[in-house]
Design a protein around this motif. Structure first.
Motif, PDB file in Angstrom:
ATOM      1  N   GLY A  26      15.592   1.161 -28.384  1.00  0.00           N
ATOM      2  CA  GLY A  26      14.155   1.224 -28.747  1.00  0.00           C
ATOM      3  C   GLY A  26      13.203   1.581 -27.551  1.00  0.00           C
ATOM      4  N   ASN A  27      13.063   2.846 -27.031  1.00  0.00           N
ATOM      5  CA  ASN A  27      12.431   3.036 -26.118  1.00  0.00           C
ATOM      6  C   ASN A  27      11.118   3.847 -25.834  1.00  0.00           C
ATOM      7  OD1 ASN A  27      13.429   5.643 -26.505  1.00  0.00           O
ATOM      8  ND2 ASN A  27      14.265   6.130 -24.512  1.00  0.00           N
ATOM      9  N   THR A  28      10.362   3.830 -27.116  1.00  0.00           N
ATOM     10  CA  THR A  28       9.205   4.755 -27.460  1.00  0.00           C
ATOM     11  C   THR A  28       8.287   4.430 -26.260  1.00  0.00           C
ATOM     12  OG1 THR A  28       9.828   3.956 -29.834  1.00  0.00           O
ATOM     13  CG2 THR A  28       7.542   5.025 -28.930  1.00  0.00           C
ATOM     14  N   ASP A  29       7.918   3.238 -25.719  1.00  0.00           N
ATOM     15  CA  ASP A  29       6.778   3.127 -24.863  1.00  0.00           C
ATOM     16  C   ASP A  29       7.127   3.252 -23.343  1.00  0.00           C
ATOM     17  OD1 ASP A  29       5.213   2.566 -26.786  1.00  0.00           O
ATOM     18  OD2 ASP A  29       5.593   0.238 -26.676  1.00  0.00           O
ATOM     19  N   THR A  30       8.648   3.215 -23.093  1.00  0.00           N
ATOM     20  CA  THR A  30       8.951   3.439 -21.640  1.00  0.00           C
ATOM     21  C   THR A  30       8.678   4.816 -21.130  1.00  0.00           C
ATOM     22  OG1 THR A  30      11.078   3.804 -22.276  1.00  0.00           O
ATOM     23  CG2 THR A  30      10.563   1.649 -21.928  1.00  0.00           C
ATOM     24  N   ARG A  31       8.800   5.772 -21.752  1.00  0.00           N
ATOM     25  CA  ARG A  31       8.601   7.332 -21.534  1.00  0.00           C
ATOM     26  C   ARG A  31       7.431   7.596 -20.637  1.00  0.00           C
ATOM     27  NH1 ARG A  31       6.628   7.427 -26.974  1.00  0.00           N
ATOM     28  NH2 ARG A  31       4.883   8.692 -27.200  1.00  0.00           N
TER      29      ARG A  31
ATOM     30  N   TYR B 219       6.333   5.658 -18.306  1.00  0.00           N
ATOM     31  CA  TYR B 219       6.498   4.962 -17.127  1.00  0.00           C
ATOM     32  C   TYR B 219       7.879   5.640 -16.237  1.00  0.00           C
ATOM     33  CZ  TYR B 219       3.607   1.603 -19.335  1.00  0.00           C
ATOM     34  OH  TYR B 219       2.645   0.867 -19.960  1.00  0.00           O
ATOM     35  N   TRP B 220       8.362   6.529 -16.926  1.00  0.00           N
ATOM     36  CA  TRP B 220       9.494   6.985 -16.374  1.00  0.00           C
ATOM     37  C   TRP B 220       9.312   7.648 -14.819  1.00  0.00           C
ATOM     38  CZ3 TRP B 220      11.989   9.643 -21.011  1.00  0.00           C
ATOM     39  CH2 TRP B 220      12.733   8.868 -21.938  1.00  0.00           C
ATOM     40  N   LYS B 221       8.284   8.256 -14.633  1.00  0.00           N
ATOM     41  CA  LYS B 221       7.957   9.091 -13.514  1.00  0.00           C
ATOM     42  C   LYS B 221       7.212   8.065 -12.472  1.00  0.00           C
ATOM     43  CE  LYS B 221       7.228  13.717 -15.670  1.00  0.00           C
ATOM     44  NZ  LYS B 221       6.376  14.881 -15.699  1.00  0.00           N
ATOM     45  N   LEU B 222       6.761   6.966 -12.968  1.00  0.00           N
ATOM     46  CA  LEU B 222       6.122   5.780 -12.369  1.00  0.00           C
ATOM     47  C   LEU B 222       6.854   4.962 -11.391  1.00  0.00           C
ATOM     48  CD1 LEU B 222       3.488   4.535 -11.178  1.00  0.00           C
ATOM     49  CD2 LEU B 222       3.526   3.082 -13.393  1.00  0.00           C
ATOM     50  N   SER B 223       8.087   4.688 -11.916  1.00  0.00           N
ATOM     51  CA  SER B 223       8.822   3.652 -11.542  1.00  0.00           C
ATOM     52  C   SER B 223      10.174   3.692 -12.041  1.00  0.00           C
ATOM     53  CB  SER B 223       8.428   2.247 -11.291  1.00  0.00           C
ATOM     54  OG  SER B 223       9.503   1.363 -11.141  1.00  0.00           O
ATOM     55  N   LYS B 224      11.418   3.510 -11.523  1.00  0.00           N
ATOM     56  CA  LYS B 224      12.655   3.460 -11.771  1.00  0.00           C
ATOM     57  C   LYS B 224      13.265   2.052 -12.355  1.00  0.00           C
ATOM     58  CE  LYS B 224      14.796   2.669  -7.084  1.00  0.00           C
ATOM     59  NZ  LYS B 224      15.651   3.462  -6.322  1.00  0.00           N
ATOM     60  N   ASN B 225      12.144   1.174 -11.981  1.00  0.00           N
ATOM     61  CA  ASN B 225      12.538  -0.405 -12.371  1.00  0.00           C
ATOM     62  C   ASN B 225      11.434  -0.837 -13.566  1.00  0.00           C
ATOM     63  OD1 ASN B 225      14.186  -1.076 -10.139  1.00  0.00           O
ATOM     64  ND2 ASN B 225      12.420  -0.873  -8.785  1.00  0.00           N
ATOM     65  N   ILE B 226      12.174  -0.152 -14.706  1.00  0.00           N
ATOM     66  CA  ILE B 226      11.719  -0.516 -15.763  1.00  0.00           C
ATOM     67  C   ILE B 226      12.486  -1.572 -16.612  1.00  0.00           C
ATOM     68  CG2 ILE B 226      10.881   0.358 -18.195  1.00  0.00           C
ATOM     69  CD1 ILE B 226      10.446   3.197 -16.575  1.00  0.00           C
ATOM     70  N   PHE B 227      11.653  -2.743 -16.985  1.00  0.00           N
ATOM     71  CA  PHE B 227      12.637  -3.787 -17.745  1.00  0.00           C
ATOM     72  C   PHE B 227      11.885  -4.054 -19.187  1.00  0.00           C
ATOM     73  CE2 PHE B 227      12.956  -4.537 -13.104  1.00  0.00           C
ATOM     74  CZ  PHE B 227      14.430  -4.560 -13.149  1.00  0.00           C
ATOM     75  N   ARG B 228      12.734  -4.182 -20.263  1.00  0.00           N
ATOM     76  CA  ARG B 228      12.035  -4.480 -21.314  1.00  0.00           C
ATOM     77  C   ARG B 228      12.468  -5.804 -22.036  1.00  0.00           C
ATOM     78  NH1 ARG B 228      14.370   0.902 -24.098  1.00  0.00           N
ATOM     79  NH2 ARG B 228      15.629   0.842 -22.136  1.00  0.00           N
TER      80      ARG B 228
ATOM     81  N   PRO C 214      17.444   9.202 -24.321  1.00  0.00           N
ATOM     82  CA  PRO C 214      17.537   7.580 -23.954  1.00  0.00           C
ATOM     83  C   PRO C 214      16.731   7.745 -22.436  1.00  0.00           C
ATOM     84  CG  PRO C 214      19.546   8.533 -24.667  1.00  0.00           C
ATOM     85  CD  PRO C 214      18.742   9.728 -24.485  1.00  0.00           C
ATOM     86  N   ALA C 215      16.191   6.273 -22.326  1.00  0.00           N
ATOM     87  CA  ALA C 215      15.772   5.809 -20.997  1.00  0.00           C
ATOM     88  C   ALA C 215      16.663   6.053 -20.044  1.00  0.00           C
ATOM     89  CB  ALA C 215      14.864   4.780 -21.338  1.00  0.00           C
ATOM     90  N   PRO C 216      16.173   6.228 -18.670  1.00  0.00           N
ATOM     91  CA  PRO C 216      17.060   5.994 -17.782  1.00  0.00           C
ATOM     92  C   PRO C 216      17.349   4.622 -17.393  1.00  0.00           C
ATOM     93  CG  PRO C 216      15.069   7.434 -17.021  1.00  0.00           C
ATOM     94  CD  PRO C 216      14.946   6.789 -18.284  1.00  0.00           C
ATOM     95  N   VAL C 217      18.815   4.505 -16.885  1.00  0.00           N
ATOM     96  CA  VAL C 217      19.215   3.093 -16.446  1.00  0.00           C
ATOM     97  C   VAL C 217      18.728   2.664 -15.225  1.00  0.00           C
ATOM     98  CG1 VAL C 217      21.297   1.949 -16.066  1.00  0.00           C
ATOM     99  CG2 VAL C 217      21.370   3.834 -17.548  1.00  0.00           C
TER     100      VAL C 217
END
Length: 205
Positions: free
Chosen positions: A147-152, A154-163, A99-102
């Protein structure tokens, strides 16, 4: 809790592909199914593996099958000859995705997104023209899609990821008759235009 919201707040399971057999008058010698899981933020791939294995183990024992799960031998009918094999594993082209980070909600980035959403609603739908502004006030609340397929990526780029997609009308996706209402499409364009302009002017995100 409705089935829709329940599916968005926990791990889901869908058997999307089933195949077996080559003739209508002969039992299949082999059969397979592809199961798709979207893992909830309170779970993990190892928990899903354990659950799936525990569900299939009684079937393997009942039908006297040699059962292998994720490369490990789980059940081997040593007392009698095996009636067949049951294998549980990932597709060769897919590996488990945790699962993606919160994303933190007390960030300026979330404030910018929430403000853009409210502004787009107010502008496109003329909410502020109503005499009862409280009735039409828009509140932005967070959610956690599984559904977090694409966010992986960006996990190392930013903690502010919004879908988020600014889409609030009848539509149909992932099917042969995909469509979206014209007014909703225009509102989406307005939202992304406003988001780009707001992000360009922001200095604290």
């Amino acid at each position: 809790m409705s089935r829709l919201w329940k599916s968005m707040s926990g791990t889901t399971q869908a058997i999307d592909v089933i195949n077996g057999g080559v003739k209508s008058n002969a039992l299949p010698e082999q059969a397979f199914a592809v199961i798709n899981h979207r893992i909830g933020i309170d779970s993990s791939s190892s928990a899903v593996e354990s659950r799936d294995t525990s569900l299939l183990l009684p079937l393997a024992q009942e039908f006297n099958l040699t059962f292998t799960a994720f490369g490990e031998l789980v059940s081997d009918p040593s007392s009698t000859s095996s009636a067949g094999k049951l294998s549980l594993d990932y597709l060769p082209t897919r590996r488990p995705l945790e699962p993606a980070p919160v994303t933190p909600l007390d960030s300026n980035a979330f404030g910018l997104l929430a403000g853009t959403i409210r502004s787009t609603f107010d502008t496109h739908r003329r909410l502020n023209e109503s005499s009862d502004e409280k009735k039409n006030e828009v509140f932005v609340a967070p959610g956690m899609p599984t559904g977090n397929t694409d966010t992986r990526f960006y996990w190392k780029l930013s903690k502010n990821i919004f879908r988020y997609k600014h889409h609030h009308s009848k539509s149909s996706a992932h099917t042969i008759d995909e469509f979206i209402e014209l007014d909703s499409y225009l509102e989406m364009i307005r939202f992304y235009m406003t988001l780009i302009l707001n992000s360009d002017e922001a200095r604290d995100i």
